[in-house]
Design a protein around this motif. Structure first.
Motif, PDB file in Angstrom:
ATOM      1  N   UNK A 127       0.845  -1.190   0.000  1.00  0.00           N
ATOM      2  CA  UNK A 127       0.000   0.000   0.000  1.00  0.00           C
ATOM      3  C   UNK A 127       0.883   1.244   0.000  1.00  0.00           C
ATOM      4  N   UNK A 128       1.936   1.214   0.811  1.00  0.00           N
ATOM      5  CA  UNK A 128       2.916   2.299   0.827  1.00  0.00           C
ATOM      6  C   UNK A 128       4.297   1.646   0.872  1.00  0.00           C
ATOM      7  N   UNK A 129       4.893   1.467  -0.296  1.00  0.00           N
ATOM      8  CA  UNK A 129       6.176   0.796  -0.404  1.00  0.00           C
ATOM      9  C   UNK A 129       7.286   1.809  -0.138  1.00  0.00           C
ATOM     10  N   UNK A 130       8.045   1.556   0.926  1.00  0.00           N
ATOM     11  CA  UNK A 130       9.095   2.491   1.339  1.00  0.00           C
ATOM     12  C   UNK A 130      10.450   1.803   1.221  1.00  0.00           C
ATOM     13  N   UNK A 131      11.073   1.927   0.058  1.00  0.00           N
ATOM     14  CA  UNK A 131      12.413   1.403  -0.129  1.00  0.00           C
ATOM     15  C   UNK A 131      13.421   2.425   0.388  1.00  0.00           C
ATOM     16  N   UNK A 132      14.717   2.130   0.234  1.00  0.00           N
ATOM     17  CA  UNK A 132      15.732   3.031   0.799  1.00  0.00           C
ATOM     18  C   UNK A 132      15.624   4.442   0.236  1.00  0.00           C
ATOM     19  N   UNK A 133      15.213   4.563  -1.022  1.00  0.00           N
ATOM     20  CA  UNK A 133      15.079   5.899  -1.621  1.00  0.00           C
ATOM     21  C   UNK A 133      13.897   6.662  -1.036  1.00  0.00           C
ATOM     22  N   UNK A 134      12.968   5.965  -0.373  1.00  0.00           N
ATOM     23  CA  UNK A 134      11.851   6.591   0.357  1.00  0.00           C
ATOM     24  C   UNK A 134      11.044   7.548  -0.494  1.00  0.00           C
ATOM     25  N   UNK A 135      10.729   7.160  -1.729  1.00  0.00           N
ATOM     26  CA  UNK A 135      10.043   8.052  -2.661  1.00  0.00           C
ATOM     27  C   UNK A 135       8.716   8.590  -2.123  1.00  0.00           C
ATOM     28  N   UNK A 136       7.850   7.774  -1.517  1.00  0.00           N
ATOM     29  CA  UNK A 136       6.583   8.357  -1.022  1.00  0.00           C
ATOM     30  C   UNK A 136       6.801   9.402   0.060  1.00  0.00           C
ATOM     31  N   UNK A 137       7.778   9.168   0.912  1.00  0.00           N
ATOM     32  CA  UNK A 137       8.050  10.133   1.982  1.00  0.00           C
ATOM     33  C   UNK A 137       8.618  11.425   1.416  1.00  0.00           C
ATOM     34  N   UNK A 138       9.540  11.319   0.449  1.00  0.00           N
ATOM     35  CA  UNK A 138      10.105  12.526  -0.153  1.00  0.00           C
ATOM     36  C   UNK A 138       9.024  13.333  -0.854  1.00  0.00           C
ATOM     37  N   UNK A 139       8.075  12.640  -1.471  1.00  0.00           N
ATOM     38  CA  UNK A 139       6.956  13.357  -2.087  1.00  0.00           C
ATOM     39  C   UNK A 139       6.136  14.089  -1.024  1.00  0.00           C
ATOM     40  N   UNK A 140       5.962  13.441   0.115  1.00  0.00           N
ATOM     41  CA  UNK A 140       5.256  14.085   1.229  1.00  0.00           C
ATOM     42  C   UNK A 140       5.999  15.338   1.685  1.00  0.00           C
ATOM     43  N   UNK A 141       7.334  15.221   1.806  1.00  0.00           N
ATOM     44  CA  UNK A 141       8.116  16.384   2.233  1.00  0.00           C
ATOM     45  C   UNK A 141       8.021  17.523   1.225  1.00  0.00           C
ATOM     46  N   UNK A 142       8.016  17.191  -0.071  1.00  0.00           N
ATOM     47  CA  UNK A 142       7.848  18.241  -1.083  1.00  0.00           C
ATOM     48  C   UNK A 142       6.509  18.945  -0.899  1.00  0.00           C
ATOM     49  N   UNK A 143       5.477  18.155  -0.655  1.00  0.00           N
ATOM     50  CA  UNK A 143       4.162  18.744  -0.446  1.00  0.00           C
ATOM     51  C   UNK A 143       4.074  19.587   0.812  1.00  0.00           C
ATOM     52  N   UNK A 144       4.957  19.336   1.731  1.00  0.00           N
ATOM     53  CA  UNK A 144       4.976  20.102   2.982  1.00  0.00           C
ATOM     54  C   UNK A 144       5.907  21.315   2.904  1.00  0.00           C
ATOM     55  N   UNK A 145       6.509  21.522   1.733  1.00  0.00           N
ATOM     56  CA  UNK A 145       7.303  22.723   1.529  1.00  0.00           C
ATOM     57  C   UNK A 145       8.777  22.607   1.843  1.00  0.00           C
ATOM     58  N   UNK A 146       9.289  21.379   1.981  1.00  0.00           N
ATOM     59  CA  UNK A 146      10.711  21.207   2.280  1.00  0.00           C
ATOM     60  C   UNK A 146      11.593  21.288   1.033  1.00  0.00           C
ATOM     61  N   UNK A 147      10.995  21.238  -0.143  1.00  0.00           N
ATOM     62  CA  UNK A 147      11.777  21.320  -1.362  1.00  0.00           C
ATOM     63  C   UNK A 147      11.927  19.969  -2.031  1.00  0.00           C
ATOM     64  N   UNK A 148      12.606  20.000  -3.174  1.00  0.00           N
ATOM     65  CA  UNK A 148      12.816  18.790  -3.973  1.00  0.00           C
ATOM     66  C   UNK A 148      14.118  18.128  -3.513  1.00  0.00           C
ATOM     67  N   UNK A 149      14.021  17.223  -2.554  1.00  0.00           N
ATOM     68  CA  UNK A 149      15.189  16.671  -1.888  1.00  0.00           C
ATOM     69  C   UNK A 149      15.390  15.205  -2.242  1.00  0.00           C
TER      70      UNK A 149
END
Length: 494
Positions: A127-149
């Protein structure tokens, strides 16, 4: 009955306030233990992540499943817990990861899954696949205004400093939020939800206040020799391992294993404890959510870790080798109709969990499973027969670099070690190097090898015999348990 199966990554077994850790506070898991069963001497059967999880998801010892390193394929003929549950009509879902390396024999040579050890154990629906690159989490951070990290950017900074993200936006918080959102929209019940947290696995970076929630003055003393040179004298493998470069994140903070001391190591241990406290906090959120939504009393909750962490003991970081800090992990189980406030001191192992889940689902325990269901303990009973020692394995080889060949003179098939520990003594048997024997009662830190001490010859022989019996007893029996006769097959086979 619902099932919530939670694993943390790299959480050592002594890091619970319920078992007396002087610095780390885990109130949520303490409450869960008070409302269920705490297995105080629970051990992973393999390290590192992939091999340990292979044992969790197949119920098999490493010498049977043979997925012995991160990236070693898991033979497709081994069924998984999720596959068995799916056959029975359940829908096992995954939040996080399982680090299951795919069998290359059944897929095309161009299959992208052959490029990573971070596959998904067959049978799970991510449902939420979180590999080492953590793509879903990074997308969440972008949506929260942290930037494209990228993940390297998110975990940069000084050792011990607070992370660039707020506690409400951490990986652990994000994955917990995703699981709670799924539970809110999931109907009808029952559910089987496997929540696999990456923390407290490195990088050891935590958001405030978790980066400083542990008081460094309360940290327990390190278990090791006074110098790294003295430590290396214990065994050839340890001497060679302590000379290996540290992992990429650690290189930014430590020159090598000999640099694991002083204030920087203290800061690392403090943050490691803080990450544990953070996971504990979010486990509490999940349990509270189940209670608020009237699901708690119909949910089996299992919390454990894939393996432990050396955290500076024996001048080591990580989970390689044979010391118990890398294999002893927490296990807490709350059965909705089970025992309360029970502490089990018998040895239990990761291979016991698949049989436990199968019995809870009303399914037969497979011949494939090397463990034994923990059901009697969950009922508050003492099984008539149970293991009197724990067994775990590790493979020291590195097929990418060939380190084991150059540093230790080992061929690719002589890199295994197996440990038997009965609470009094421990024998570490290497396939291509000298053994080790420890008197745990007199030397709980495992600092002195007694394998050549004549006074311990009988102890060594007894443990070696027990290890051989263990290997013989649990050798693959999926066909050896049956016999073809003129009257037809007798026995049982899979």
């Amino acid at each position: 009955m619902n099932v919530l199966f939670i694993t943390a990554d790299q959480w050592r077994g002594d890091c619970l306030s319920k078992v007396g850790h002087p610095a780390v506070k885990t109130p949520s898991l303490d409450r869960l233990a008070d409302d269920g069963v705490l297995f105080a001497r629970h051990f992973s059967n393999m390290t590192p992540c992939g091999p340990s999880r292979a044992s969790l998801h197949t119920g098999m010892y490493g010498f049977n499943h043979r997925s012995i390193r991160n990236g070693t394929p898991l033979d497709a003929r081994h069924t998984t817990l999720a596959q068995e549950l799916r056959k029975a009509g359940l829908d096992p879902v995954l939040f996080g990861y399982t680090d299951t390396s795919i069998d290359p024999r059944g897929v095309a040579a161009t299959d992208p899954r052959l490029l990573s050890y971070e596959g998904v154990a067959p049978g799970y629906r991510p449902i939420c696949l979180m590999l080492e690159a953590a793509a879903p989490w990074l997308a969440h951070l972008r949506g929260r205004g942290y930037g494209n990290l990228q993940i390297e950017d998110v975990y940069a900074g000084e050792l011990g400093a607070p992370a660039m993200f707020g506690a409400e936006d951490s990986e652990t918080a994000f994955l917990t939020d995703q699981a709670i959102a799924y539970l809110d929209r999931r109907r009808p019940h029952p559910f089987f939800l496997h929540l696999s947290y990456i923390k407290p696995h490195p990088p050891f970076v935590a958001a405030a206040p978790w980066n400083a929630s542990v008081d460094p003055r309360d940290l327990p003393p390190l278990l090791r020799q006074p110098t790294i040179q003295r430590e290396g004298e214990l065994h050839p493998w340890l001497a060679a391992h302590l000379q290996r470069p540290l992992g990429s994140w650690f290189k930014e903070h430590f020159a090598g294993s000999a640099d694991l001391e002083g204030s920087r190591l203290t800061a690392l241990r403090q943050v490691y404890g803080g990450l544990i406290e953070e996971v504990d906090h979010h486990v509490g959120r999940l349990v509270d959510h189940l209670a608020r939504t009237d699901q708690l009393d119909d949910t089996l909750i299992v919390f454990t870790a894939d393996h432990g962490e050396m955290a500076g003991d024996h001048w080591m970081i990580g989970k390689s080798g044979f010391f118990p800090q890398a294999f002893h992990v927490p296990l807490i189980i709350r059965h909705p109709r089970g025992a309360r406030e029970l502490r089990v001191e018998r040895f239990t192992e990761h291979v016991d969990l698949m049989p436990t889940f199968l019995e809870a689902a009303g399914l037969p325990v497979l011949l494939q499973c090397d463990g034994h269901a923990l059901t009697p303990f969950l009922k508050g009973e003492q099984p008539g027969r149970w293991r009197d020692a724990v067994h775990y394995e590790h493979d020291v080889g590195d097929l990418e670099t060939g380190w084991h060949r150059t540093a230790l003179g080992l061929d690719d098939h002589a890199c295994g070690l197996a440990t038997i520990f009965d609470g009094h003594h421990a024998l570490v048997q290497f396939s291509g190097l000298p053994p080790l024997l420890f008197d745990h009662a007199r030397d709980p830190a495992w600092l002195s090898d007694l394998s050549t001490n004549p006074s311990y010859a009988l102890t060594r022989a007894d443990l070696a015999g027990s290890m051989l019996s263990w290997r013989m007893r649990y050798a693959d029996r999926r066909l050896s348990s049956a016999l073809l006769t003129p009257s037809g097959p007798v026995g049982r086979f899979e």
